[in-house]
Design a protein around this motif. Structure first.
Motif, PDB file in Angstrom:
ATOM      1  N   GLU A  49      32.920  22.248  -7.973  1.00  0.00           N
ATOM      2  CA  GLU A  49      31.703  22.057  -7.196  1.00  0.00           C
ATOM      3  C   GLU A  49      30.483  22.510  -7.983  1.00  0.00           C
ATOM      4  OE1 GLU A  49      32.572  24.100  -3.592  1.00  0.00           O
ATOM      5  OE2 GLU A  49      33.560  22.359  -2.718  1.00  0.00           O
ATOM      6  N   ALA A  50      30.641  23.613  -8.680  1.00  0.00           N
ATOM      7  CA  ALA A  50      29.525  24.095  -9.495  1.00  0.00           C
ATOM      8  C   ALA A  50      29.131  23.025 -10.499  1.00  0.00           C
ATOM      9  CB  ALA A  50      29.914  25.376 -10.207  1.00  0.00           C
ATOM     10  N   ALA A  51      30.141  22.398 -11.108  1.00  0.00           N
ATOM     11  CA  ALA A  51      29.841  21.356 -12.087  1.00  0.00           C
ATOM     12  C   ALA A  51      29.204  20.149 -11.411  1.00  0.00           C
ATOM     13  CB  ALA A  51      31.123  20.948 -12.808  1.00  0.00           C
ATOM     14  N   THR A  52      29.639  19.864 -10.176  1.00  0.00           N
ATOM     15  CA  THR A  52      29.031  18.751  -9.449  1.00  0.00           C
ATOM     16  C   THR A  52      27.545  19.003  -9.244  1.00  0.00           C
ATOM     17  OG1 THR A  52      31.103  18.580  -8.274  1.00  0.00           O
ATOM     18  CG2 THR A  52      29.269  17.297  -7.413  1.00  0.00           C
ATOM     19  N   ILE A  53      27.253  20.212  -8.799  1.00  0.00           N
ATOM     20  CA  ILE A  53      25.845  20.539  -8.585  1.00  0.00           C
ATOM     21  C   ILE A  53      25.091  20.523  -9.907  1.00  0.00           C
ATOM     22  CG2 ILE A  53      24.267  22.348  -7.853  1.00  0.00           C
ATOM     23  CD1 ILE A  53      26.139  23.062  -5.682  1.00  0.00           C
ATOM     24  N   ASP A  54      25.764  20.949 -10.970  1.00  0.00           N
ATOM     25  CA  ASP A  54      25.136  20.917 -12.292  1.00  0.00           C
ATOM     26  C   ASP A  54      24.913  19.489 -12.778  1.00  0.00           C
ATOM     27  OD1 ASP A  54      24.764  23.577 -12.596  1.00  0.00           O
ATOM     28  OD2 ASP A  54      26.466  23.925 -13.923  1.00  0.00           O
ATOM     29  N   GLY A  55      25.413  18.522 -12.020  1.00  0.00           N
ATOM     30  CA  GLY A  55      25.136  17.133 -12.364  1.00  0.00           C
ATOM     31  C   GLY A  55      26.223  16.439 -13.151  1.00  0.00           C
ATOM     32  N   ALA A  56      27.387  17.074 -13.299  1.00  0.00           N
ATOM     33  CA  ALA A  56      28.450  16.430 -14.058  1.00  0.00           C
ATOM     34  C   ALA A  56      29.153  15.384 -13.199  1.00  0.00           C
ATOM     35  CB  ALA A  56      29.454  17.480 -14.534  1.00  0.00           C
ATOM     36  N   TYR A  66      32.713  28.759 -15.858  1.00  0.00           N
ATOM     37  CA  TYR A  66      33.664  27.970 -16.629  1.00  0.00           C
ATOM     38  C   TYR A  66      34.315  28.898 -17.646  1.00  0.00           C
ATOM     39  CZ  TYR A  66      30.346  24.637 -14.667  1.00  0.00           C
ATOM     40  OH  TYR A  66      29.528  23.959 -13.824  1.00  0.00           O
ATOM     41  N   ALA A 117      23.693  16.760  -7.331  1.00  0.00           N
ATOM     42  CA  ALA A 117      22.953  17.092  -8.546  1.00  0.00           C
ATOM     43  C   ALA A 117      21.482  16.706  -8.423  1.00  0.00           C
ATOM     44  CB  ALA A 117      23.571  16.391  -9.739  1.00  0.00           C
ATOM     45  N   ALA A 158      24.349  22.626 -17.222  1.00  0.00           N
ATOM     46  CA  ALA A 158      23.587  21.623 -16.473  1.00  0.00           C
ATOM     47  C   ALA A 158      22.559  20.952 -17.372  1.00  0.00           C
ATOM     48  CB  ALA A 158      22.904  22.270 -15.282  1.00  0.00           C
ATOM     49  N   ILE A 176      24.008  18.467 -19.632  1.00  0.00           N
ATOM     50  CA  ILE A 176      24.346  17.211 -18.956  1.00  0.00           C
ATOM     51  C   ILE A 176      23.124  16.339 -18.753  1.00  0.00           C
ATOM     52  CG2 ILE A 176      25.009  16.300 -16.702  1.00  0.00           C
ATOM     53  CD1 ILE A 176      27.231  18.359 -16.709  1.00  0.00           C
ATOM     54  N   PHE A 200      28.296  30.907  -6.442  1.00  0.00           N
ATOM     55  CA  PHE A 200      29.490  30.956  -5.614  1.00  0.00           C
ATOM     56  C   PHE A 200      30.072  32.362  -5.530  1.00  0.00           C
ATOM     57  CE2 PHE A 200      29.129  26.660  -7.097  1.00  0.00           C
ATOM     58  CZ  PHE A 200      29.551  25.885  -6.034  1.00  0.00           C
ATOM     59  N   ILE A 241      35.645  20.476 -17.443  1.00  0.00           N
ATOM     60  CA  ILE A 241      36.044  21.566 -16.556  1.00  0.00           C
ATOM     61  C   ILE A 241      37.552  21.541 -16.305  1.00  0.00           C
ATOM     62  CG2 ILE A 241      35.615  22.684 -14.343  1.00  0.00           C
ATOM     63  CD1 ILE A 241      33.139  22.449 -16.093  1.00  0.00           C
ATOM     64  N   GLU A 254      35.713  25.851  -6.510  1.00  0.00           N
ATOM     65  CA  GLU A 254      34.286  26.120  -6.668  1.00  0.00           C
ATOM     66  C   GLU A 254      33.783  25.781  -8.062  1.00  0.00           C
ATOM     67  OE1 GLU A 254      33.540  30.111  -5.302  1.00  0.00           O
ATOM     68  OE2 GLU A 254      33.581  29.463  -3.218  1.00  0.00           O
ATOM     69  N   GLN A 255      34.685  25.870  -9.051  1.00  0.00           N
ATOM     70  CA  GLN A 255      34.267  25.502 -10.401  1.00  0.00           C
ATOM     71  C   GLN A 255      33.874  24.035 -10.475  1.00  0.00           C
ATOM     72  OE1 GLN A 255      36.817  26.303 -13.794  1.00  0.00           O
ATOM     73  NE2 GLN A 255      36.987  28.387 -13.035  1.00  0.00           N
ATOM     74  N   ALA A 303      32.675  31.109 -10.065  1.00  0.00           N
ATOM     75  CA  ALA A 303      32.925  29.762 -10.567  1.00  0.00           C
ATOM     76  C   ALA A 303      32.350  29.555 -11.959  1.00  0.00           C
ATOM     77  CB  ALA A 303      32.366  28.707  -9.601  1.00  0.00           C
TER      78      ALA A 303
END
Ligand SMILES: Nc1ncnc2c1ncn2[C@@H]1O[C@H](COP(=O)(O)OP(=O)(O)OP(=O)(O)O)[C@@H](O)[C@H]1O
Ligand SMILES: Nc1ncnc2c1ncn2[C@@H]1O[C@H](COP(=O)(O)OP(=O)(O)OP(=O)(O)O)[C@@H](O)[C@H]1O
Ligand SMILES: [Mg+2]
Ligand SMILES: [Mg+2]
Lengths: 310, 276, 415, 370, 370
Positions: A210-217, D87, D73, D99, D102, D81, A226, A207-208, D85
């Motif tokens: 995925e969270a970053a994916t959604i955050d646009g990374a 960091y 994104a 975010a 980024i 989550f 990450i 999920e970490q 989740a």
């Protein structure tokens, strides 16, 4: 707890007579049973020699003569004024840095790639791990051939791609020898790093990512921001192992250059070995050994302390 | 989207296969050389051999006395492995669950063994072995190897035991189990995987060990495989690449086979024991 | 009950190894109840283990070990080696063995070992290559020793080397990864520039290692490097690899020692195309010579319960008959006087080796020198090659190490 | 704020079809909760909306824009989550600002937005801590804060409270509701906790095996379940279900018979029932009256659970049928006592044998409020 | 079955005193539940009874026998752990029979007792499985079975249900109660879940910071909390607490004043109160009447939580005081509405400023049942 176990000791004698399974053992007996076998091996074959080595470091001794001359800390003082000692120590430090960077970076990249494949992961992992299981004589031989200036494929390759000027005598060059050995060393260690990292990646919280994916990374940023930080446990473990291993490094240097040319690739362990066995300065060799042990212990403790603090 | 994924997979495998080839390249090179003649090697070390000369392997086997050396290696490795696994398991159990006062100091002493370089103690160890009449004996070598391997073994088993929930041990205590029963019936059955890994690692260490056999074994008939390989390369004034390459193959293949057979448990155990 | 005699030696090459085994078998046959156990070690390993093994009382009865103040010397001083002076007289070795090799195992007027092998440096040459270069006529017979080949001058040697370099053939097969090998070259070149007398003066008198003639020897060594006569990066090439170059026809010459004859016979496809010659000295007033040594020596452990048996075995392998077999079967020249080589049918190269052994030979230095001097010399051979030292630096370092060892009494004093 | 539209959405994992042909339209600013048993596809659906899982078929629109194949994104969604989740190596501030860092938001603005979100969640004093040094509830807030900072058009929550203990869960629930009121953003929320669903949702979507069972206002779902699945899934303690047999229909009143029940007739709508056909009668534990003077169902108390504010009495009829009754406050009874339970026909739910609701005539419908 | 007696029990971890001088007597066959906030020492207390933790001071008796220094296995107690602590490498049968195999019970008898316990828990069909192949609830049953098999005099449970999901937890709760009825053994149970405590216990022991705050029947604890800690700790939603000021005492009636409250007088017991001294008035959310016609407290609805069977209305008084009201069923209101809340003086709890209960005269005590 202590109070309790002592009381139990008194009871255990009578309890022992009564039944088999459930009796508590006395502290002394527990020590004997659990740590006894280990002590039987460890004390005479590791601890005692270690203490003797420390004793030896206070003497001047050539290894054979009947009397040893007590010289106090002179052997230690001698090391401080010995340029080869400093070369060796510097090389050890190079080893520390390189073996943290080179095999760990390679291993990490490989692990990330591996974690992305579904099929064949185990076969790949097995292949990358093979160099880990080989002995250092083989490693020395194999890489000796690769670096061979006469028939070695490395120089052939360099010449073939027009980099003939870089085709040097790797193991005989005072600047290239240590890096060349380190590459061979990395070859034997990166697979281990990869497997450790791979295991870490498996337990990584999906999920970490995925969270970053959604955050646009993007993939690169996810890796750097990450994944890598999430493997910090593995990283510290491998760093500690690298530090210990880098200070202790011996076999691979011994089989590839014996510390040469002109002591340029010497590390403390080989220099110590040379002083003790080839140069007949066992007292001095012992002092080097003690200093090496102290450095390794210090570095490992510092590293572990850093890890604790975080 | 789907198609993009397939392309990703292809690239991924491409990179991995390339790295895998690069990894095994040095070994492949040696394997080829074992079948070539020395002039062939000098002509082009990368080319395929003119003929597959299996007899060269056979010659290396007999000339290098690898038959008896294999037996010696086994005779050393097996007791070493047994000693390390048994002593480490007992000690680790004691340190984790044994309620031993002062266990911290025992642990510290053992961790010291983990960082002491073998070369640092080898001179004294050699003399001590001599005093005990253990020089030039496979048993002496086994004992020394076991002692040197022990700290890692204890460390690894301890890491594993630390991961066993304390509740489990307490439940067994409430069920009336004493230390021996807890160890035998609760902890040991759980520890088979790490113990197997430890055994494999220790076997590899013992099999590959060079310095201790070099120092301890004097009688050539007692040599281990690794020592045999060393004398195969260091023993002559002329470099016979063919023989040495064959020797490398002879020495490396069994350990690789063992590794590939046990790979699954082994890798799992390495990581389980390591990260704690 | 059998008596076990433990013997540690360094005869790992195929032929000497075989011969030793034969000797052992024959000796055992002649002495029922005796069992000889051999332990064949390479040089580094025996250096690493023997002293400790002897001190620990776990060592051999009889061992074959480097003679010299850095190796046998400490063992002698520690009382671990049996004094054989009486035995020389009793067993007639004082008469049957050549003097100078015995001198190399003499410390403080006592004899501690039995040398087994005379070795000296020489230049192997690939006649086929020489022919190809059109330089075969440069080889001439020595005027005093017609059996031996030499050159008219060092310039002729240079010419050969230049010619082979021009043809893309390695002029001198030389690997210096194990730096002792460069030491052989230095010892040889020192013989050419300074002669035995100067070396004697340094070893036993007031001579110095920073003598200009010593520096000249280093310059010669270095010049050949600068001129490109060595293979690329000799420091990266092991001695064995260097030899392999020569054996496989990739080099014109190979400067090493007579100990290689056996391997040449065994490894080179057509050994008859290999011959050897001795280099002429730089000045005409120096005789034809080479750097010589005895390599290792047999010695008996003081603590051995079987000293006499060990000596009996030595007697057995140092007899004249055995001497012939050393020559014939192992290509080793034993320091035994007056061996009749006629009828032995030795190969021509071997005959020359025997002949050369009678020359007024100088010292192969590494075995007679203390450890730190050796280290200075050996590292010097490497650092000269990559240009990080000058001949003067190296000479100065050798002198410094020598003075230190001398002050501490760790030098060879035969008398 | 944006609407979310699912049209013919399907999802297969290899052979396994997890969601088939699902249609749903979520309005701007709506708070929609997906509930359903474990494995019914709630998370999968949410993850498809987020773009973490690609759809096997159908179309997805957010704010009218087709996003079916768009990068996660770029969809303008933020997700919270179950595992939070967070960091672990970043401070709270960096977690929340990730975010923004980024997409290149300048540091000053980033700080502002992070602190604004922190203020909303009352975690300003925590921004320099690492997640390990936070309690469960604080972590949850940071996770939500991370979503807020991005100012998304749609918030997605996958069981965000399930790792918290009961008390904290109640508190966070309230906070989430306030947050929705305050931000007015569209929120889609997955849970298997009924209380969360009931208290948070504008509309609840009840899912079972990848299909929508009912969509509606929480009280409608509770009060007028469309089928037996929804009826028994929603409500705790569970609705009591009795197997009854249809009798005659007279004047729109269907007679039902059950051995333990006094005669009962319900006003049903639609076509008349075949006599003798088996039906299911549902009645919630809190819709049974305890201790009616006469009539009713005679039961023996098996078991009493006193919660302080209410008492659950587990009873058994003569024929062995188990009925739960929930009574506010404390009740004087004990196992073995006999009581009469009153059944209010207006509060009964009737289902066909296959689970479909048999609709009742409006006047007799279970009321939405007492 | 045996009584458990704790006399002056104390526990220190190094410098830290976790439990000090605690006395408690648990009768034979009693079901006693320890509740209290996290870290208050519940587990420590239980583990001391089990013998897994030695006591730093005091005496421990089980069945009248001094066991303070006795080996855990010899105390006749069995424990069920939160983590279940099943032996992963043994089958269910072997797990349950482990203790018997150690004390040398013959195989035949062992099998019989294991199967008897399995029958009680309805897990006969699972006895050959390994724990990994069981669901959470099944594992929990095995853990309990393992305790039953030993036929202990005292059962100890340390949060045995906390790893289960809500539905299963409810089910297991009921099973545990039945088990207690059936076996009649003494049971000591640790939890931080109030519902478990309320529904299972014969007596609840409320702990805070290692001290007993109150011991009593669940309904007494709920209805007559001894102090403010117990009052607010037990009951969900939490008791509303108002800061009031003592006025005159007339005829045993103490006048209390609070800006938002209509004049109020409570019948108190004991010495009269200094006028003006600050007091705490507690009233449970479900003891407030919603929408009284006149008088009462005027509040504005802030927030409504509808659970289906009850509605929690979160309101605010004019002075900004927050009050929760719980009303059974569904209620017609919305944020912003104004209501009047009725306060029944008989259902109020009064505490001194330090939290001690100010006892009320019997007739006006909050009743145990409605
Ligand atoms: N990557 C996957 N591969 C195969 N099947 C999957 C995958 N992810 C989910 N499934 C299956 O899809 C179904 C729906 O899963 P999903 O996670 O959406 O359920 P859920 O409703 O969120 O359940 P829970 O309440 O347990 O979280 C399950 O049967 C699950 O096994
Ligand atoms: N071995 C120990 N060493 C030191 N302190 C301990 C130890 N075990 C428990 N404590 C401390 O004792 C106190 C009581 O712990 P205990 O586990 O009994 O709490 P608890 O009431 O069971 O809490 P929870 O509900 O979180 O399980 C805590 O403050 C805890 O930190
Ligand atoms: Mg889910
Ligand atoms: Mg606890």
């Amino acid at each position: 707890m202590r109070q309790m176990t002592e009381r139990l000791d008194q009871q255990s004698a009578s309890a022992a007579r009564r039944r088999g399974g459930g009796r508590p053992l006395g502290t002394a007996i527990r020590y004997l049973i659990f740590l006894g076998p280990a002590a039987l091996l460890y004390v005479p074959f590791v601890l005692k020699p270690l203490i003797e080595t420390f004793g030896l470091s206070l003497f001047a001794w050539n290894g054979v003569s009947a009397e040893r001359t007590f010289v106090g800390l002179a052997n230690y003082a001698r090391a401080l004024g010995d340029p080869i000692f400093w070369i060796s120590l510097r090389n050890n430090l190079y080893w520390v840095v390189t073996s943290i960077v080179l095999p760990m970076a390679t291993g990490l990249v490989i692990a990330v790639l591996l974690s992305a494949v579904r099929r064949g992961q185990r076969i790949y992992a097995g292949i990358f791990f093979t160099p880990v299981v080989l002995n250092l004589i083989i490693v020395g031989l194999v890489w000796g051939i690769i670096y061979n200036p006469l028939i070695g494929p490395l120089n052939r390759l360099l010449r073939a791609v027009g980099l003939g000027s870089l085709a040097i005598g790797w193991l005989g060059d005072r600047y290239a020898a240590t890096p060349a050995i380190m590459v061979a060393g990395a070859w034997t260690f990166f697979g281990f790093c990869a497997v450790i990292f791979l295991q870490g990646l498996r337990t990584l919280d999906r999920e970490q990512i995925e969270a970053a994916t959604i955050d646009g990374a993007g993939p690169f940023r996810r890796f750097r921001k990450i994944i890598v930080p999430a493997l910090s446990d593995q990283v510290t473990l491998l760093i500690v192992m690298s530090i210990i291993g880098s200070f202790k490094v011996f076999d691979i240097v011994y089989v590839m250059t014996k510390g040469g040319p002109d002591h340029a690739s010497e590390v403390i362990a080989t220099y110590m070995y040379w002083q003790s066995f080839m140069n007949g300065s066992l007292g001095y060799g012992a002092a080097l050994a003690v200093m090496l042990t102290a450095v390794v212990a210090g570095a490992s403790l510092a590293m572990m302390a850093l890890r604790e603090r975080d | 989207m789907r198609r993009r994924k397939t392309r990703h997979t292809l690239i991924l495998h491409g990179v991995l296969i390339a790295s895998a080839l690069l990894t095994v390249f040095p070994l492949g090179l040696i394997a080829l050389m074992a079948f070539k003649t020395n002039p062939e090697i000098f002509a082009n070390p990368l080319a395929l051999p003119g003929a597959w000369r299996w007899q060269q392997i056979g010659k290396a086997w007999t000339d290098g006395h690898f038959g008896p050396y294999y037996l010696n290696s086994l005779q050393v490795a097996v007791p070493t492995v047994l000693m390390v696994v048994i002593a480490s398991t007992l000690a680790a159990y004691g340190l984790v669950f044994g309620r031993l006062p002062g266990a911290r100091y025992a642990l510290a002493a053992i961790l010291l063994g983990l960082i002491v370089p073998l070369q640092a103690i080898i001179v004294s160890l050699f003399h001590d072995l001599g005093d005990m009449g253990l020089l030039n004996s496979l048993w002496g070598l086994s004992l020394a190897q076991a002692a040197v391997g022990l700290p890692f073994g204890i460390f690894m088993m301890r890491s594993f035991f630390l991961g066993i929930p304390k509740d489990l041990i307490e439940a067994a205590r409430l069920d009336g189990a004493g230390d021996v029963t807890v160890l035998r019936r609760v902890v040991l059955p759980l520890a088979t995987a790490p113990a197997l890994t430890l055994a494999t690692l220790q076997f590899m260490y013992s099999w590959n060990d060079f310095l201790l056999p070099l120092i301890i074994l004097h009688d050539p008939s007692l040599r281990t495989v690794t020592l045999g390989l060393f004398y195969l390369q260091g023993g002559t004034y002329t470099l016979n690449y063919t023989m040495i390459s064959a020797g490398v193959l002879i020495t490396a293949v069994p350990i690789m086979v063992v590794f590939f057979l046990l790979q699954r448990q082994f890798i799992a155990g390495v990581t389980a024991g390591a990260v704690k | 009950a059998t008596t076990v005699l433990n013997v540690w030696d360094q005869f790992f090459s195929e032929e000497p190894n075989k011969l030793m085994n034969e000797f052992v078998a024959e000796f055992q046959k002649a002495h029922p109840g005796v069992e000889i156990k051999r332990n064949v070690l390479d040089t580094d390993s025996i250096r690493a283990t023997l002293p400790a093994a002897l001190t620990a009382g776990q060592g051999p009865d009889l061992f074959y070990y480097d003679a010299g103040p850095a190796f046998l010397g400490p063992l002698v001083e520690a009382g671990l080696v049996a004094d054989l002076t009486q035995e020389y007289a009793a067993r007639g070795w004082d008469k049957s063995l050549v003097d100078w090799p015995v001198e190399r195992v003499t410390y403080g007027n006592k004899i501690w070992g039995v040398p087994n092998e005379i070795e000296y440096t020489n230049v192997y040459v690939d006649l086929a290559v020489l022919d190809q270069l059109g330089m075969k006529d440069k080889l001439v017979a020595d005027k005093d020793h017609p059996e031996l080949l030499t050159l008219k001058s060092l310039d002729d040697f240079k010419a050969i080397l230049e010619a082979s370099k021009a043809k893309g053939i390695v002029p001198i097969a030389f690997g210096n990864r194990d730096p002792g090998r460069g030491g052989h070259l230095f010892s040889y070149f020192l013989t050419l520039t300074a002669g035995k007398d100067l070396v004697d003066k340094i070893l036993f008198g007031d001579g110095r290692w920073d003598d200009p003639k010593v520096i000249d020897a280093w310059k010669l060594y270095k010049d050949y490097s600068t001129a490109g006569y060595y293979p690329p990066s000799p420091n990266a090439i092991s001695y064995d690899e260097g030899n392999a170059l020569f054996f496989n026809g990739a080099a014109a010459t190979n400067i090493t020692g007579t100990w290689l004859v056996g391997d040449i016979m065994g490894q080179v496809a057509d050994p008859s195309k290999i011959d050897f010659f001795l280099l002429p000295s730089v000045s005409a007033d120096l005789p034809l010579s080479a750097a010589a040594g005895i390599g290792s020596t047999f010695a008996v452990a003081e603590k051995s319960p079987n000293k006499q048996l060990a000596l009996d075995f030595l007697d057995f392998i140092m007899s004249k008959d055995a001497g012939k077999r050393w020559l014939k079967e192992a290509n080793i020249v034993p320091p035994i006087k007056d061996i009749d080589i006629k009828g032995l049918d030795l190969p021509p190269m071997m005959q020359r080796v025997v002949e050369g052994a009678t020359l007024p030979l100088s010292y192969n230095l590494d075995v007679v020198m203390p450890a730190e001097w050796n280290d200075a010399m050996k590292t010097g051979t490497q650092s000269l090659l990559d240009g990080s030292s000058t001949p003067e630096d190296v000479a100065a370092r050798m002198e410094q190490a020598w003075e230190k060892a001398k002050a501490e009494g760790r030098i060879w004093k035969a008398h | 704020m944006a609407s979310v539209e699912l049209q013919g959405i399907g999802k297969r994992f290899g052979e396994l079809s997890v969601i088939a042909d699902l249609d749903l339209k979520i309005d701007e600013g709506e708070f929609v909760v997906f509930v359903g048993p474990s494995g019914c596809g709630k998370s999968t659906l949410l993850r498809m909306i987020a773009g973490l899982e690609d759809v096997s078929g159908g179309h997805l629109r957010i704010g009218g824009r087709e996003v079916t194949d768009l990068d996660p994104a770029k969809r303008g969604v933020a997700m919270v989550f179950q595992s939070y989740a967070l960091y672990p190596h970043m401070s709270v501030r960096d977690n929340m600002g990730f975010a923004l860092s980024i997409d290149g938001t300048p540091a000053g603005e980033r700080e502002e937005r992070v602190m604004a979100a922190a203020r909303i969640l009352k975690i300003e004093h925590l921004v320099d801590r690492r997640p390990v040094h936070l309690s469960g509830g604080q972590r949850q807030r940071v996770a939500i804060g991370r979503a807020i900072v991005r100012d998304p058009e749609v918030f997605l929550f996958d069981e965000p409270l399930s790792n918290l203990d009961a008390a904290l869960r109640g508190e966070m629930r309230m906070e989430l509701a306030r947050l929705h009121q305050r931000l007015g953003a569209t929120m889609i929320y997955v849970t298997h906790d009924q209380v969360e669903a009931m208290t948070l949702a504008d509309r609840i979507v009840v899912l079972d095996r990848g299909r929508i069972q009912q969509v509606g206002h929480p009280m409608d779902i509770y009060g007028r379940p469309d089928n037996l699945f929804v009826a028994t899934f929603i409500g705790s303690p569970k609705m009591n279900v009795l197997d009854v047999v249809a009798g005659e229909t007279m004047g729109g009143l269907l007679a039902l018979s059950h051995p333990d029940l006094p005669p009962l007739a319900l006003a049903v709508d639609g076509p008349s029932m075949a006599q003798g056909s088996p039906l299911k009668l549902g009645v919630r534990p809190n819709d049974l009256r305890f201790d009616v003077a006469e009539g009713g169902i005679v039961v023996k108390v098996d078991f009493v659970e006193r919660h302080g504010d209410q008492t659950i009495v587990n009873c058994e009829t003569e024929s062995g049928l188990t009925l739960n009754v929930a009574i506010p406050g404390n009740v004087d009874t004990a196992p073995g006592n006999t009581h009469r339970l009153g059944l209010d026909s207006a509060r009964c739910h009737l289902f066909a044998d296959d689970g479909r609701l048999i609709s009742r005539r409006p006047e007799s419908n279970p009321a939405r409020s007492r």
